[in-house]
Enzyme design. Structure first.
Site, PDB file in Angstrom:
ATOM      1  N   ASP A 120      -0.206  -0.612  -4.988  1.00 46.76           N
ATOM      2  CA  ASP A 120      -1.370   0.059  -5.582  1.00 46.76           C
ATOM      3  C   ASP A 120      -1.041   1.429  -6.155  1.00 46.76           C
ATOM      4  O   ASP A 120      -1.765   1.944  -7.007  1.00 46.76           O
ATOM      5  CB  ASP A 120      -2.532   0.150  -4.594  1.00 46.76           C
ATOM      6  CG  ASP A 120      -2.191   0.899  -3.314  1.00 46.76           C
ATOM      7  OD1 ASP A 120      -1.031   1.340  -3.142  1.00 46.76           O
ATOM      8  OD2 ASP A 120      -3.093   1.044  -2.458  1.00 46.76           O
ATOM      9  N   ASN A 121       0.007   2.072  -5.684  1.00 42.98           N
ATOM     10  CA  ASN A 121       0.474   3.348  -6.256  1.00 42.98           C
ATOM     11  C   ASN A 121       1.822   3.678  -5.636  1.00 42.98           C
ATOM     12  O   ASN A 121       2.271   3.023  -4.691  1.00 42.98           O
ATOM     13  CB  ASN A 121      -0.518   4.496  -6.011  1.00 42.98           C
ATOM     14  CG  ASN A 121      -0.999   4.624  -4.587  1.00 42.98           C
ATOM     15  OD1 ASN A 121      -2.129   4.271  -4.261  1.00 42.98           O
ATOM     16  ND2 ASN A 121      -0.141   5.135  -3.708  1.00 42.98           N
TER      17      ASN A 121
ATOM     18  N   ASP B 131       0.848  -1.199   0.000  1.00 43.14           N
ATOM     19  CA  ASP B 131       0.000   0.000   0.000  1.00 43.14           C
ATOM     20  C   ASP B 131       0.885   1.250   0.000  1.00 43.14           C
ATOM     21  O   ASP B 131       1.598   1.508   0.979  1.00 43.14           O
ATOM     22  CB  ASP B 131      -0.888  -0.020   1.252  1.00 43.14           C
ATOM     23  CG  ASP B 131      -2.044   0.972   1.171  1.00 43.14           C
ATOM     24  OD1 ASP B 131      -2.052   1.799   0.249  1.00 43.14           O
ATOM     25  OD2 ASP B 131      -2.938   0.910   2.031  1.00 43.14           O
ATOM     26  N   ASP B 132       0.866   1.995  -1.094  1.00 41.43           N
ATOM     27  CA  ASP B 132       1.649   3.245  -1.213  1.00 41.43           C
ATOM     28  C   ASP B 132       3.149   2.992  -1.338  1.00 41.43           C
ATOM     29  O   ASP B 132       3.950   3.815  -0.893  1.00 41.43           O
ATOM     30  CB  ASP B 132       1.425   4.175  -0.008  1.00 41.43           C
ATOM     31  CG  ASP B 132       0.103   4.896  -0.025  1.00 41.43           C
ATOM     32  OD1 ASP B 132      -0.699   4.645  -0.942  1.00 41.43           O
ATOM     33  OD2 ASP B 132      -0.150   5.701   0.890  1.00 41.43           O
TER      34      ASP B 132
ATOM     35  N   CYS C 176      -5.367   4.929  -3.916  1.00 47.70           N
ATOM     36  CA  CYS C 176      -5.620   3.548  -3.492  1.00 47.70           C
ATOM     37  C   CYS C 176      -6.857   2.925  -4.115  1.00 47.70           C
ATOM     38  O   CYS C 176      -6.789   1.897  -4.786  1.00 47.70           O
ATOM     39  CB  CYS C 176      -5.727   3.480  -1.972  1.00 47.70           C
ATOM     40  SG  CYS C 176      -4.236   4.015  -1.091  1.00 47.70           S
TER      41      CYS C 176
END
Length: 537
Positions: A311-312, A41-42, A77
Protein backbone atom coordinates in the site's frame (compact mmCIF):
# COMPACT_ATOMS: atom_id res chain seq x y z
CA UNK A 1 1.60 -26.19 11.79
CA UNK A 2 -1.81 -24.67 12.25
CA UNK A 3 -4.36 -26.86 14.05
CA UNK A 4 -7.95 -27.19 12.87
CA UNK A 5 -9.46 -25.72 16.01
CA UNK A 6 -13.17 -25.14 16.50
CA UNK A 7 -12.87 -21.60 15.14
CA UNK A 8 -11.31 -22.76 11.91
CA UNK A 9 -13.83 -25.60 11.64
CA UNK A 10 -16.56 -22.98 11.98
CA UNK A 11 -14.97 -21.04 9.11
CA UNK A 12 -14.94 -24.16 6.93
CA UNK A 13 -18.60 -24.82 7.65
CA UNK A 14 -19.38 -21.17 6.94
CA UNK A 15 -17.68 -21.47 3.56
CA UNK A 16 -19.58 -24.62 2.76
CA UNK A 17 -22.89 -23.02 3.65
CA UNK A 18 -22.22 -19.63 2.11
CA UNK A 19 -20.53 -20.64 -1.15
CA UNK A 20 -21.87 -24.16 -1.61
CA UNK A 21 -20.26 -27.57 -1.76
CA UNK A 22 -17.58 -27.80 -4.43
CA UNK A 23 -18.15 -30.19 -7.28
CA UNK A 24 -15.48 -32.25 -9.02
CA UNK A 25 -12.81 -29.99 -10.41
CA UNK A 26 -12.83 -31.61 -13.83
CA UNK A 27 -16.42 -30.53 -14.51
CA UNK A 28 -17.81 -27.17 -15.46
CA UNK A 29 -14.80 -24.96 -14.82
CA UNK A 30 -15.08 -21.41 -16.10
CA UNK A 31 -12.63 -20.33 -18.77
CA UNK A 32 -12.36 -16.89 -17.18
CA UNK A 33 -9.10 -16.41 -15.28
CA UNK A 34 -8.97 -16.30 -11.51
CA UNK A 35 -7.18 -13.41 -9.80
CA UNK A 36 -5.32 -13.23 -6.49
CA UNK A 37 -4.15 -9.88 -5.06
CA UNK A 38 -1.69 -10.07 -2.17
CA UNK A 39 -1.21 -6.72 -0.43
CA UNK A 40 1.42 -6.08 2.22
CA UNK A 41 1.37 -3.13 4.62
CA UNK A 42 4.15 -0.50 4.57
CA UNK A 43 6.54 -2.54 2.42
CA UNK A 44 9.15 -0.45 0.66
CA UNK A 45 11.04 -1.50 -2.43
CA UNK A 46 13.67 1.26 -2.54
CA UNK A 47 15.25 0.23 0.79
CA UNK A 48 15.49 -3.51 0.16
CA UNK A 49 12.01 -4.48 1.28
CA UNK A 50 11.83 -7.39 -1.18
CA UNK A 51 15.09 -8.98 -0.03
CA UNK A 52 13.59 -11.39 2.54
CA UNK A 53 10.98 -12.73 0.11
CA UNK A 54 13.04 -15.40 -1.65
CA UNK A 55 10.07 -17.71 -2.31
CA UNK A 56 7.95 -14.84 -3.61
CA UNK A 57 10.63 -13.88 -6.09
CA UNK A 58 10.97 -17.45 -7.29
CA UNK A 59 7.23 -18.16 -7.47
CA UNK A 60 5.91 -14.84 -8.82
CA UNK A 61 8.66 -12.56 -10.16
CA UNK A 62 10.68 -15.28 -11.87
CA UNK A 63 7.49 -16.73 -13.35
CA UNK A 64 6.13 -13.41 -14.54
CA UNK A 65 6.77 -9.68 -14.66
CA UNK A 66 8.28 -7.15 -12.26
CA UNK A 67 7.28 -3.51 -12.61
CA UNK A 68 10.32 -1.49 -11.56
CA UNK A 69 8.45 1.84 -11.60
CA UNK A 70 5.32 1.12 -9.55
CA UNK A 71 4.01 3.97 -7.38
CA UNK A 72 1.16 4.74 -5.01
CA UNK A 73 -1.15 7.71 -5.41
CA UNK A 74 -0.70 8.62 -1.74
CA UNK A 75 1.96 7.42 0.72
CA UNK A 76 -0.41 6.47 3.53
CA UNK A 77 -2.43 3.33 4.20
CA UNK A 78 -6.09 4.35 3.95
CA UNK A 79 -5.86 6.78 1.00
CA UNK A 80 -3.69 4.28 -0.86
CA UNK A 81 -5.95 1.30 -0.18
CA UNK A 82 -8.92 3.38 -1.24
CA UNK A 83 -7.14 4.11 -4.52
CA UNK A 84 -6.51 0.40 -5.04
CA UNK A 85 -10.15 -0.50 -4.45
CA UNK A 86 -11.68 2.30 -6.52
CA UNK A 87 -9.04 2.89 -9.21
CA UNK A 88 -9.25 6.58 -8.34
CA UNK A 89 -6.93 9.32 -7.16
CA UNK A 90 -7.56 10.66 -3.63
CA UNK A 91 -9.16 13.84 -4.95
CA UNK A 92 -11.88 11.64 -6.47
CA UNK A 93 -12.45 9.06 -3.71
CA UNK A 94 -11.98 11.79 -1.03
CA UNK A 95 -10.08 9.67 1.50
CA UNK A 96 -7.32 11.98 2.69
CA UNK A 97 -5.88 10.25 5.77
CA UNK A 98 -6.35 7.37 8.23
CA UNK A 99 -9.14 8.96 10.29
CA UNK A 100 -12.92 8.82 10.07
CA UNK A 101 -12.82 12.61 9.64
CA UNK A 102 -10.48 12.01 6.73
CA UNK A 103 -13.16 9.73 5.17
CA UNK A 104 -11.36 6.47 5.99
CA UNK A 105 -14.10 3.81 5.96
CA UNK A 106 -16.67 6.49 6.80
CA UNK A 107 -20.37 6.14 6.13
CA UNK A 108 -19.92 8.51 3.18
CA UNK A 109 -17.18 6.27 1.74
CA UNK A 110 -19.41 3.23 2.19
CA UNK A 111 -22.26 4.93 0.36
CA UNK A 112 -20.44 6.61 -2.51
CA UNK A 113 -17.37 4.44 -3.20
CA UNK A 114 -17.75 0.86 -1.97
CA UNK A 115 -20.57 -0.11 -4.37
CA UNK A 116 -18.33 0.83 -7.31
CA UNK A 117 -15.07 -0.67 -6.06
CA UNK A 118 -13.61 -3.18 -8.48
CA UNK A 119 -14.39 -6.29 -6.32
CA UNK A 120 -18.09 -5.33 -6.40
CA UNK A 121 -17.90 -5.03 -10.19
CA UNK A 122 -16.20 -8.43 -10.41
CA UNK A 123 -18.97 -9.91 -8.29
CA UNK A 124 -21.55 -8.41 -10.63
CA UNK A 125 -20.18 -10.45 -13.54
CA UNK A 126 -20.13 -13.74 -11.68
CA UNK A 127 -16.86 -13.85 -9.76
CA UNK A 128 -16.68 -15.41 -6.32
CA UNK A 129 -14.97 -12.85 -4.11
CA UNK A 130 -12.91 -13.50 -0.99
CA UNK A 131 -11.25 -10.99 1.34
CA UNK A 132 -8.91 -11.72 4.25
CA UNK A 133 -6.85 -9.27 6.31
CA UNK A 134 -6.56 -5.54 6.79
CA UNK A 135 -9.14 -3.56 4.81
CA UNK A 136 -9.13 0.13 5.79
CA UNK A 137 -7.68 1.59 9.00
CA UNK A 138 -11.05 2.57 10.47
CA UNK A 139 -12.96 -0.49 9.33
CA UNK A 140 -14.96 -1.96 12.22
CA UNK A 141 -14.93 1.21 14.32
CA UNK A 142 -18.21 2.26 15.89
CA UNK A 143 -18.48 5.35 13.67
CA UNK A 144 -18.09 3.22 10.54
CA UNK A 145 -20.80 0.72 11.45
CA UNK A 146 -18.73 -1.80 13.39
CA UNK A 147 -17.68 -5.23 12.16
CA UNK A 148 -21.29 -5.95 11.16
CA UNK A 149 -20.66 -3.97 8.00
CA UNK A 150 -19.64 -6.15 5.06
CA UNK A 151 -18.93 -4.10 1.93
CA UNK A 152 -21.05 -4.96 -1.12
CA UNK A 153 -19.74 -7.52 -3.55
CA UNK A 154 -17.85 -9.82 -1.19
CA UNK A 155 -19.00 -13.44 -0.95
CA UNK A 156 -16.64 -14.21 1.89
CA UNK A 157 -15.36 -11.57 4.29
CA UNK A 158 -12.63 -12.14 6.86
CA UNK A 159 -11.57 -8.59 7.76
CA UNK A 160 -9.42 -7.15 10.53
CA UNK A 161 -10.94 -4.56 12.79
CA UNK A 162 -8.95 -1.33 12.33
CA UNK A 163 -5.17 -1.31 11.90
CA UNK A 164 -2.55 -4.04 11.53
CA UNK A 165 -1.86 -6.34 14.45
CA UNK A 166 -0.37 -9.80 14.83
CA UNK A 167 -2.08 -10.90 18.07
CA UNK A 168 -5.04 -9.81 20.22
CA UNK A 169 -7.28 -8.56 17.45
CA UNK A 170 -10.87 -8.90 16.25
CA UNK A 171 -11.93 -10.19 12.85
CA UNK A 172 -15.23 -9.76 11.08
CA UNK A 173 -16.17 -13.17 9.73
CA UNK A 174 -18.97 -12.30 7.33
CA UNK A 175 -20.14 -9.63 9.75
CA UNK A 176 -19.72 -11.62 12.97
CA UNK A 177 -17.00 -10.61 15.43
CA UNK A 178 -14.41 -13.21 16.36
CA UNK A 179 -11.74 -12.32 18.92
CA UNK A 180 -8.22 -13.70 18.78
CA UNK A 181 -5.63 -13.90 21.53
CA UNK A 182 -1.88 -14.42 21.64
CA UNK A 183 -1.47 -18.16 21.02
CA UNK A 184 0.87 -18.48 18.05
CA UNK A 185 -0.59 -21.72 16.72
CA UNK A 186 -4.10 -20.27 16.71
CA UNK A 187 -3.81 -16.50 16.44
CA UNK A 188 -0.76 -15.25 14.53
CA UNK A 189 -2.56 -13.16 11.94
CA UNK A 190 -0.40 -13.84 8.87
CA UNK A 191 -0.81 -17.59 9.43
CA UNK A 192 -4.54 -17.21 10.10
CA UNK A 193 -4.87 -15.43 6.75
CA UNK A 194 -2.89 -18.18 5.03
CA UNK A 195 -5.06 -20.94 6.43
CA UNK A 196 -8.43 -19.33 5.83
CA UNK A 197 -7.29 -18.65 2.24
CA UNK A 198 -6.47 -22.33 1.79
CA UNK A 199 -9.88 -23.20 3.24
CA UNK A 200 -11.52 -20.99 0.63
CA UNK A 201 -9.70 -22.80 -2.18
CA UNK A 202 -10.83 -26.14 -0.76
CA UNK A 203 -14.51 -25.27 -0.41
CA UNK A 204 -15.28 -22.68 -3.11
CA UNK A 205 -17.51 -23.41 -6.07
CA UNK A 206 -15.69 -24.77 -9.09
CA UNK A 207 -18.28 -23.38 -11.48
CA UNK A 208 -17.26 -19.75 -11.05
CA UNK A 209 -13.98 -17.88 -11.40
CA UNK A 210 -12.76 -16.33 -8.19
CA UNK A 211 -11.03 -13.22 -6.92
CA UNK A 212 -9.03 -13.35 -3.68
CA UNK A 213 -7.59 -10.34 -1.87
CA UNK A 214 -5.22 -11.22 0.96
CA UNK A 215 -4.00 -8.24 2.94
CA UNK A 216 -1.28 -9.06 5.45
CA UNK A 217 -0.26 -7.05 8.51
CA UNK A 218 3.43 -7.38 7.67
CA UNK A 219 5.68 -5.49 7.70
CA UNK A 220 3.63 -2.85 9.56
CA UNK A 221 4.36 -2.11 13.21
CA UNK A 222 4.32 -3.54 15.88
CA UNK A 223 6.70 -5.82 13.92
CA UNK A 224 6.06 -9.06 15.79
CA UNK A 225 7.72 -11.96 13.99
CA UNK A 226 6.59 -15.57 14.18
CA UNK A 227 8.58 -17.41 16.87
CA UNK A 228 10.67 -19.37 14.37
CA UNK A 229 11.85 -16.14 12.74
CA UNK A 230 12.60 -13.98 15.77
CA UNK A 231 16.37 -14.48 15.50
CA UNK A 232 16.78 -14.17 11.75
CA UNK A 233 18.85 -11.43 10.09
CA UNK A 234 20.90 -10.79 13.28
CA UNK A 235 23.40 -8.53 11.52
CA UNK A 236 20.99 -6.63 9.27
CA UNK A 237 20.75 -2.86 9.68
CA UNK A 238 18.91 -0.15 7.78
CA UNK A 239 20.66 0.69 4.48
CA UNK A 240 23.21 3.50 4.72
CA UNK A 241 22.47 4.96 1.30
CA UNK A 242 23.28 8.43 0.03
CA UNK A 243 20.31 10.06 1.77
CA UNK A 244 20.67 8.22 5.10
CA UNK A 245 21.15 10.49 8.13
CA UNK A 246 21.69 13.63 6.06
CA UNK A 247 20.01 16.99 6.45
CA UNK A 248 17.32 17.85 3.89
CA UNK A 249 18.70 21.35 3.55
CA UNK A 250 16.66 22.57 0.57
CA UNK A 251 13.43 20.76 1.35
CA UNK A 252 10.13 21.72 2.95
CA UNK A 253 10.48 22.80 6.57
CA UNK A 254 8.90 19.58 7.85
CA UNK A 255 11.92 17.72 6.54
CA UNK A 256 14.44 20.42 7.43
CA UNK A 257 13.44 20.39 11.12
CA UNK A 258 14.63 16.79 11.58
CA UNK A 259 17.58 16.44 13.95
CA UNK A 260 20.68 15.71 11.89
CA UNK A 261 22.80 13.79 12.50
CA UNK A 262 20.44 11.51 14.37
CA UNK A 263 21.17 10.40 17.90
CA UNK A 264 22.57 6.95 18.56
CA UNK A 265 19.28 5.98 20.18
CA UNK A 266 17.35 6.88 17.03
CA UNK A 267 19.71 4.91 14.82
CA UNK A 268 19.56 1.91 17.15
CA UNK A 269 15.77 2.08 17.13
CA UNK A 270 15.41 2.26 13.36
CA UNK A 271 17.96 -0.53 12.80
CA UNK A 272 15.96 -2.74 15.13
CA UNK A 273 12.73 -1.79 13.37
CA UNK A 274 14.24 -2.52 9.97
CA UNK A 275 15.36 -6.00 11.07
CA UNK A 276 11.98 -6.81 12.63
CA UNK A 277 10.17 -5.68 9.49
CA UNK A 278 12.17 -8.22 7.48
CA UNK A 279 11.39 -10.92 10.04
CA UNK A 280 7.63 -10.40 9.74
CA UNK A 281 7.86 -10.74 5.96
CA UNK A 282 9.13 -14.30 6.21
CA UNK A 283 5.64 -15.43 7.22
CA UNK A 284 4.27 -13.67 4.14
CA UNK A 285 6.75 -15.66 2.07
CA UNK A 286 5.38 -18.84 3.65
CA UNK A 287 1.80 -17.75 2.94
CA UNK A 288 2.57 -17.25 -0.74
CA UNK A 289 4.29 -20.62 -1.01
CA UNK A 290 1.31 -22.41 0.58
CA UNK A 291 -1.18 -20.55 -1.58
CA UNK A 292 0.54 -21.35 -4.86
CA UNK A 293 0.98 -24.99 -3.92
CA UNK A 294 -2.72 -25.20 -3.17
CA UNK A 295 -3.62 -23.52 -6.46
CA UNK A 296 -1.41 -26.00 -8.27
CA UNK A 297 -2.91 -28.95 -6.40
CA UNK A 298 -6.38 -27.82 -7.46
CA UNK A 299 -5.30 -27.40 -11.07
CA UNK A 300 -5.97 -23.64 -10.88
CA UNK A 301 -2.47 -22.15 -11.00
CA UNK A 302 -2.16 -21.95 -14.78
CA UNK A 303 -5.46 -20.08 -14.99
CA UNK A 304 -4.75 -17.61 -12.19
CA UNK A 305 -3.20 -14.16 -12.23
CA UNK A 306 -1.32 -13.44 -8.99
CA UNK A 307 -0.47 -9.85 -8.06
CA UNK A 308 1.89 -8.92 -5.23
CA UNK A 309 2.25 -5.31 -4.07
CA UNK A 310 2.14 -2.96 -1.06
CA UNK A 311 0.00 0.00 0.00
CA UNK A 312 3.00 2.35 0.40
CA UNK A 313 6.72 2.41 1.04
CA UNK A 314 8.59 3.33 4.20
CA UNK A 315 11.69 5.13 5.42
CA UNK A 316 14.24 4.31 8.09
CA UNK A 317 16.64 7.21 8.57
CA UNK A 318 16.51 8.89 5.16
CA UNK A 319 16.95 12.66 5.53
CA UNK A 320 17.32 11.94 9.29
CA UNK A 321 13.67 10.89 9.57
CA UNK A 322 13.71 7.85 11.89
CA UNK A 323 10.67 5.80 10.76
CA UNK A 324 7.39 6.52 9.00
CA UNK A 325 5.94 7.13 5.51
CA UNK A 326 3.74 10.07 4.24
CA UNK A 327 6.54 11.87 2.42
CA UNK A 328 6.93 12.60 -1.28
CA UNK A 329 10.22 10.76 -1.81
CA UNK A 330 10.88 7.52 -3.67
CA UNK A 331 11.33 5.42 -0.51
CA UNK A 332 7.74 6.22 0.57
CA UNK A 333 6.05 6.26 -2.85
CA UNK A 334 7.63 3.37 -4.73
CA UNK A 335 6.33 -0.13 -4.06
CA UNK A 336 6.95 -3.67 -5.29
CA UNK A 337 4.65 -4.93 -8.02
CA UNK A 338 5.03 -8.51 -9.28
CA UNK A 339 2.53 -10.37 -11.46
CA UNK A 340 2.37 -13.87 -12.90
CA UNK A 341 -0.46 -15.36 -14.91
CA UNK A 342 -1.67 -16.78 -18.22
CA UNK A 343 0.13 -15.29 -21.19
CA UNK A 344 2.80 -13.49 -19.15
CA UNK A 345 6.32 -14.48 -20.15
CA UNK A 346 8.77 -15.40 -17.42
CA UNK A 347 11.47 -13.13 -15.98
CA UNK A 348 10.21 -9.89 -17.46
CA UNK A 349 11.03 -6.45 -16.12
CA UNK A 350 8.92 -3.49 -17.20
CA UNK A 351 10.07 0.09 -16.68
CA UNK A 352 6.63 1.48 -17.58
CA UNK A 353 5.18 3.93 -15.07
CA UNK A 354 2.29 2.23 -13.27
CA UNK A 355 0.33 3.19 -10.17
CA UNK A 356 -1.93 1.52 -7.64
CA UNK A 357 -4.94 3.18 -9.31
CA UNK A 358 -4.22 0.81 -12.23
CA UNK A 359 -4.77 -2.40 -10.25
CA UNK A 360 -8.57 -2.24 -10.39
CA UNK A 361 -8.81 -1.52 -14.13
CA UNK A 362 -6.21 -4.21 -14.88
CA UNK A 363 -8.03 -6.88 -12.87
CA UNK A 364 -11.37 -5.90 -14.40
CA UNK A 365 -9.78 -6.10 -17.85
CA UNK A 366 -8.52 -9.60 -17.08
CA UNK A 367 -12.07 -10.57 -16.08
CA UNK A 368 -13.52 -9.20 -19.32
CA UNK A 369 -15.36 -6.27 -17.73
CA UNK A 370 -16.07 -3.35 -20.05
CA UNK A 371 -13.83 -0.58 -18.68
CA UNK A 372 -15.91 2.03 -20.51
CA UNK A 373 -18.57 1.40 -17.87
CA UNK A 374 -16.29 2.52 -15.06
CA UNK A 375 -15.20 5.98 -13.97
CA UNK A 376 -11.70 4.93 -12.91
CA UNK A 377 -8.70 7.23 -13.13
CA UNK A 378 -6.33 4.31 -13.62
CA UNK A 379 -5.52 2.35 -16.76
CA UNK A 380 -5.28 -1.37 -17.46
CA UNK A 381 -1.67 -2.50 -17.78
CA UNK A 382 -2.75 -5.93 -19.07
CA UNK A 383 -1.39 -5.03 -22.55
CA UNK A 384 2.00 -4.28 -20.97
CA UNK A 385 2.02 -7.71 -19.33
CA UNK A 386 1.12 -9.34 -22.65
CA UNK A 387 3.93 -7.46 -24.49
CA UNK A 388 1.52 -5.61 -26.75
CA UNK A 389 3.80 -3.45 -28.91
CA UNK A 390 0.99 -1.06 -29.81
CA UNK A 391 0.51 0.24 -26.26
CA UNK A 392 0.76 4.03 -26.04
CA UNK A 393 1.44 4.19 -22.31
CA UNK A 394 1.38 7.19 -19.97
CA UNK A 395 4.50 9.13 -18.97
CA UNK A 396 3.29 10.70 -15.72
CA UNK A 397 1.07 10.16 -12.68
CA UNK A 398 -0.32 12.28 -9.87
CA UNK A 399 0.66 11.88 -6.21
CA UNK A 400 -1.27 13.76 -3.54
CA UNK A 401 -1.42 13.86 0.22
CA UNK A 402 -3.15 15.99 2.84
CA UNK A 403 -1.59 16.32 6.30
CA UNK A 404 -3.34 15.23 9.48
CA UNK A 405 -1.87 17.53 12.14
CA UNK A 406 -3.75 20.22 14.01
CA UNK A 407 -1.08 22.90 14.32
CA UNK A 408 -0.67 24.78 11.04
CA UNK A 409 1.79 27.49 11.96
CA UNK A 410 4.39 26.17 14.41
CA UNK A 411 7.26 24.25 12.78
CA UNK A 412 8.08 22.63 16.11
CA UNK A 413 4.68 20.84 16.06
CA UNK A 414 4.18 20.77 19.83
CA UNK A 415 0.53 19.81 19.44
CA UNK A 416 0.47 16.38 17.84
CA UNK A 417 -2.99 15.80 16.44
CA UNK A 418 -4.88 12.52 16.05
CA UNK A 419 -3.33 10.20 13.54
CA UNK A 420 -0.01 12.03 13.42
CA UNK A 421 3.06 9.83 13.48
CA UNK A 422 4.62 9.24 16.87
CA UNK A 423 8.17 10.09 17.95
CA UNK A 424 10.78 7.33 17.70
CA UNK A 425 12.59 8.15 19.93
CA UNK A 426 13.63 11.74 19.14
CA UNK A 427 10.54 13.75 18.28
CA UNK A 428 10.49 14.49 14.56
CA UNK A 429 7.25 15.98 13.34
CA UNK A 430 6.70 14.06 10.13
CA UNK A 431 3.19 15.28 9.54
CA UNK A 432 1.05 18.35 9.99
CA UNK A 433 -1.66 20.14 8.06
CA UNK A 434 1.27 21.83 6.32
CA UNK A 435 2.38 18.44 4.95
CA UNK A 436 -0.16 18.81 2.16
CA UNK A 437 1.37 18.41 -1.27
CA UNK A 438 0.74 17.27 -4.82
CA UNK A 439 3.31 15.95 -7.28
CA UNK A 440 3.71 14.98 -10.89
CA UNK A 441 5.99 11.95 -11.27
CA UNK A 442 7.26 11.78 -14.85
CA UNK A 443 9.16 8.93 -16.44
CA UNK A 444 9.73 9.42 -20.16
CA UNK A 445 12.47 8.44 -22.59
CA UNK A 446 14.73 11.38 -21.74
CA UNK A 447 13.24 12.60 -18.47
CA UNK A 448 12.98 11.10 -14.99
CA UNK A 449 11.55 13.98 -12.95
CA UNK A 450 9.44 14.71 -9.93
CA UNK A 451 7.71 18.06 -9.48
CA UNK A 452 5.91 18.80 -6.18
CA UNK A 453 4.07 21.73 -4.61
CA UNK A 454 3.28 22.10 -0.92
CA UNK A 455 0.06 23.88 0.01
CA UNK A 456 1.54 25.70 2.99
CA UNK A 457 1.25 29.29 4.19
CA UNK A 458 3.11 29.92 0.95
CA UNK A 459 3.48 27.50 -1.96
CA UNK A 460 6.80 25.66 -1.71
CA UNK A 461 8.19 23.75 -4.69
CA UNK A 462 10.49 20.72 -4.82
CA UNK A 463 11.83 19.33 -8.10
CA UNK A 464 14.18 16.37 -8.56
CA UNK A 465 16.03 14.91 -11.52
CA UNK A 466 16.06 11.22 -10.60
CA UNK A 467 18.50 10.33 -13.37
CA UNK A 468 21.24 12.57 -12.00
CA UNK A 469 20.10 12.47 -8.38
CA UNK A 470 18.40 9.14 -7.48
CA UNK A 471 18.66 9.93 -3.75
CA UNK A 472 16.75 13.21 -4.21
CA UNK A 473 19.40 15.19 -2.39
CA UNK A 474 19.20 18.37 -4.46
CA UNK A 475 16.04 20.37 -5.04
CA UNK A 476 16.48 21.90 -8.51
CA UNK A 477 13.37 24.12 -8.43
CA UNK A 478 15.58 27.23 -8.77
CA UNK A 479 17.81 25.92 -11.53
CA UNK A 480 15.68 23.77 -13.82
CA UNK A 481 14.66 25.19 -17.17
CA UNK A 482 11.80 27.61 -16.55
CA UNK A 483 9.74 26.31 -19.46
CA UNK A 484 9.85 22.77 -18.06
CA UNK A 485 8.88 24.13 -14.63
CA UNK A 486 5.89 25.94 -16.14
CA UNK A 487 4.80 22.85 -18.05
CA UNK A 488 5.07 20.65 -14.95
CA UNK A 489 2.96 23.14 -13.00
CA UNK A 490 0.41 23.15 -15.80
CA UNK A 491 0.33 19.36 -15.87
CA UNK A 492 -0.15 19.26 -12.09
CA UNK A 493 -3.20 21.49 -12.36
CA UNK A 494 -4.66 19.23 -15.04
CA UNK A 495 -4.13 16.06 -13.02
CA UNK A 496 -5.45 17.58 -9.79
CA UNK A 497 -8.79 18.20 -11.47
CA UNK A 498 -8.91 15.07 -13.65
CA UNK A 499 -11.61 12.43 -13.39
CA UNK A 500 -11.85 9.09 -15.15
CA UNK A 501 -10.61 9.11 -18.73
CA UNK A 502 -9.44 12.73 -18.46
CA UNK A 503 -6.62 11.44 -16.21
CA UNK A 504 -5.20 9.59 -19.22
CA UNK A 505 -4.35 12.68 -21.28
CA UNK A 506 -0.76 12.96 -22.60
CA UNK A 507 1.98 14.01 -20.20
CA UNK A 508 4.46 16.86 -20.50
CA UNK A 509 7.03 14.87 -22.49
CA UNK A 510 4.53 13.06 -24.68
CA UNK A 511 4.59 14.42 -28.28
CA UNK A 512 0.80 14.80 -28.08
CA UNK A 513 1.00 17.15 -25.07
CA UNK A 514 -0.42 20.63 -25.60
CA UNK A 515 0.71 23.40 -23.26
CA UNK A 516 -1.77 26.05 -22.20
CA UNK A 517 0.25 29.30 -21.88
CA UNK A 518 -2.37 30.91 -19.64
CA UNK A 519 -0.14 30.55 -16.61
CA UNK A 520 1.58 33.04 -14.37
CA UNK A 521 5.08 32.18 -13.27
CA UNK A 522 7.24 34.19 -10.93
CA UNK A 523 10.11 33.63 -8.55
CA UNK A 524 9.62 34.93 -5.05
CA UNK A 525 12.30 34.69 -2.39
CA UNK A 526 14.35 31.51 -2.48
CA UNK A 527 11.81 29.24 -4.13
CA UNK A 528 9.73 29.20 -7.30
CA UNK A 529 6.10 30.08 -6.59
CA UNK A 530 3.49 29.18 -9.14
CA UNK A 531 0.61 31.46 -8.43
CA UNK A 532 -2.28 30.03 -10.38
CA UNK A 533 -2.49 26.61 -8.76
CA UNK A 534 -5.07 25.98 -6.08
CA UNK A 535 -4.58 22.80 -4.10
CA UNK A 536 -7.42 20.29 -4.28
CA UNK A 537 -9.15 19.78 -0.97
Amino acid sequence: MFHLDTGRLWVCLLLLGFIGFSLPKAEGRSRKPNVVLILTDDQDVAMGGMTPLKKTKELIADQGITFSNAYVASALCCPSRSSILTGRYPHNHHVINNTIEGNCSSKAWQKTQEPYAFPALLHSIGYQTFFAGKYLNQYGSEDSGGVDHVPPGWNYWFALEKNSKYYNYTLSENGKARNHGDNYSLDYLTDVLANVSLDFLNYKSNYQPFFMMISTPAPHSPWIAAPQYEKTFPNVTAPRGGNFNVHGKDKHWLIRQAKSPMSNSSIQFLDNAFRKRWQTLLSVDDLIEKLLKQLEAHGELDNTFIFFTSDNGYHTGQFSLPIDKRQLYEFDLKVPLLVRGPGIQHNQISKSLVANIDLGPTILDIAGYDLNKTQMDGMSFLPLMKNNSNVNWRTDILIEYQGEGLNKSDPACPAMGPGVSQCFPDCVCEDAINNTYACVRTIAAAHDLQYCEFDDLEVFVEVYNLTADPNQLTNIAKTIDKEILEKMNHRLMILQSCYGASCHTPGVFDPRYRFDPQIIFRERGEQAHLLTRKASK
